[in-house]
Motif scaffolding. Structure first.
Motif, PDB file in Angstrom:
ATOM      1  N   ASP A 201       0.811  -1.214   0.000  1.00  0.00           N
ATOM      2  CA  ASP A 201       0.000   0.000   0.000  1.00  0.00           C
ATOM      3  C   ASP A 201       0.846   1.266   0.000  1.00  0.00           C
ATOM      4  OD1 ASP A 201      -2.670  -1.309   0.336  1.00  0.00           O
ATOM      5  OD2 ASP A 201      -1.762  -1.976   2.219  1.00  0.00           O
ATOM      6  N   LEU A 202       1.960   1.241   0.737  1.00  0.00           N
ATOM      7  CA  LEU A 202       2.830   2.409   0.843  1.00  0.00           C
ATOM      8  C   LEU A 202       4.286   1.982   0.675  1.00  0.00           C
ATOM      9  CD1 LEU A 202       1.218   4.127   3.974  1.00  0.00           C
ATOM     10  CD2 LEU A 202       0.982   4.865   1.599  1.00  0.00           C
ATOM     11  N   TRP A 203       5.107   2.920   0.185  1.00  0.00           N
ATOM     12  CA  TRP A 203       6.521   2.658  -0.054  1.00  0.00           C
ATOM     13  C   TRP A 203       7.363   3.603   0.791  1.00  0.00           C
ATOM     14  CZ3 TRP A 203       7.972  -1.158  -3.607  1.00  0.00           C
ATOM     15  CH2 TRP A 203       6.917  -1.697  -4.358  1.00  0.00           C
ATOM     16  N   GLN A 204       8.187   3.036   1.673  1.00  0.00           N
ATOM     17  CA  GLN A 204       9.065   3.854   2.505  1.00  0.00           C
ATOM     18  C   GLN A 204      10.474   3.829   1.923  1.00  0.00           C
ATOM     19  OE1 GLN A 204       8.608   3.529   6.773  1.00  0.00           O
ATOM     20  NE2 GLN A 204      10.824   3.674   7.066  1.00  0.00           N
ATOM     21  N   LEU A 205      10.913   4.961   1.429  1.00  0.00           N
ATOM     22  CA  LEU A 205      12.241   5.086   0.822  1.00  0.00           C
ATOM     23  C   LEU A 205      13.201   5.581   1.893  1.00  0.00           C
ATOM     24  CD1 LEU A 205      11.190   6.747  -2.564  1.00  0.00           C
ATOM     25  CD2 LEU A 205      11.315   4.319  -1.962  1.00  0.00           C
TER      26      LEU A 205
END
Length: 218
Positions: A87-91
């Protein structure tokens, strides 16, 4: 966005439990009110989750699922997008804003380290929120707190929502929320028995203290 110390108040504290490697830990977090679970796809991390294991694990959780990556290649991104319900991408590295163009808009958590001098506008159109973490020579979380005054400066300088991370635990979480007033919080090592294994009591205590502050704000 203002901190509580500046008179600000958010109606709900967004809680992310990161470094999940087992169904038991993830489900426990969900049952006690976590808003998101983080899964680390950085091979050098002690909480690294191999793709084969992740495929069976992520689909079992009915909550926001966050893929934590560090300087990923486009190929790595495409594989994760294809194989997993993310659902979300943490870079969490030194990614270029161009990478944000190949990920779903508004679905990126961009991790920053103090003094948080960034080109915020370059990321703002595609971010869900920024994540403020402790300085380190290594990539990934440090498990150590930083001077929260830096987060307050970020709050005054930018209008973007941010997630506070770095050294949070059941003992300091409410102090952090009162002093900084973030949109959300992110915890991993502060509620662990050892890397990748959550301590049941600490996990529950951490989330309940966040939710208790929620109820006091209403």
């Amino acid at each position: 966005m203002k901190s509580l110390g500046q008179g600000g108040c958010h109606s709900k504290i967004w809680v992310k439990i990161c470094g999940i490697t087992s169904y038991e830990d993830g489900q426990l977090a969900i049952e006690h009110g976590a808003d998101a679970l983080g899964f680390v796809f950085y091979p050098k991390s002690p909480r690294y989750l191999p793709l084969a294991q992740a495929s069976n694990l992520l689909s079992r959780f009915n909550v926001l699922k966050v893929a934590v990556v560090v300087n990923p290649s486009l190929e790595e991104i495409e594989v994760l997008k294809r194989e997993l319900p993310i659902d979300l991408w943490q870079l969490h590295g030194e990614e270029s804003p161009e990478l944000g163009q190949v990920l779903p808009q508004g679905k990126i958590i961009k991790a920053l380290r103090p003094p948080f001098e960034i080109k915020a506008k370059e990321w703002s159109q595609c971010t869900f929120a920024f994540l403020l973490d402790s300085p380190s020579e290594k990539w990934g979380g440090t498990g150590k707190a930083f001077d929260w005054k830096e987060a307050c400066l970020f709050s005054r300088r930018y209008s973007y929502p941010f997630i506070l991370a770095g050294g949070l635990n059941p003992d300091n979480i409410q102090k952090a929320l009162y002093e900084v007033g973030p949109f959300g919080v992110d915890v991993s090592s502060g509620i662990e028995t050892y890397p990748g294994k959550k301590d049941k009591k600490k996990l529950i205590d951490f989330i309940e203290k966040c939710k208790k502050l929620d109820s006091l704000r209403r």
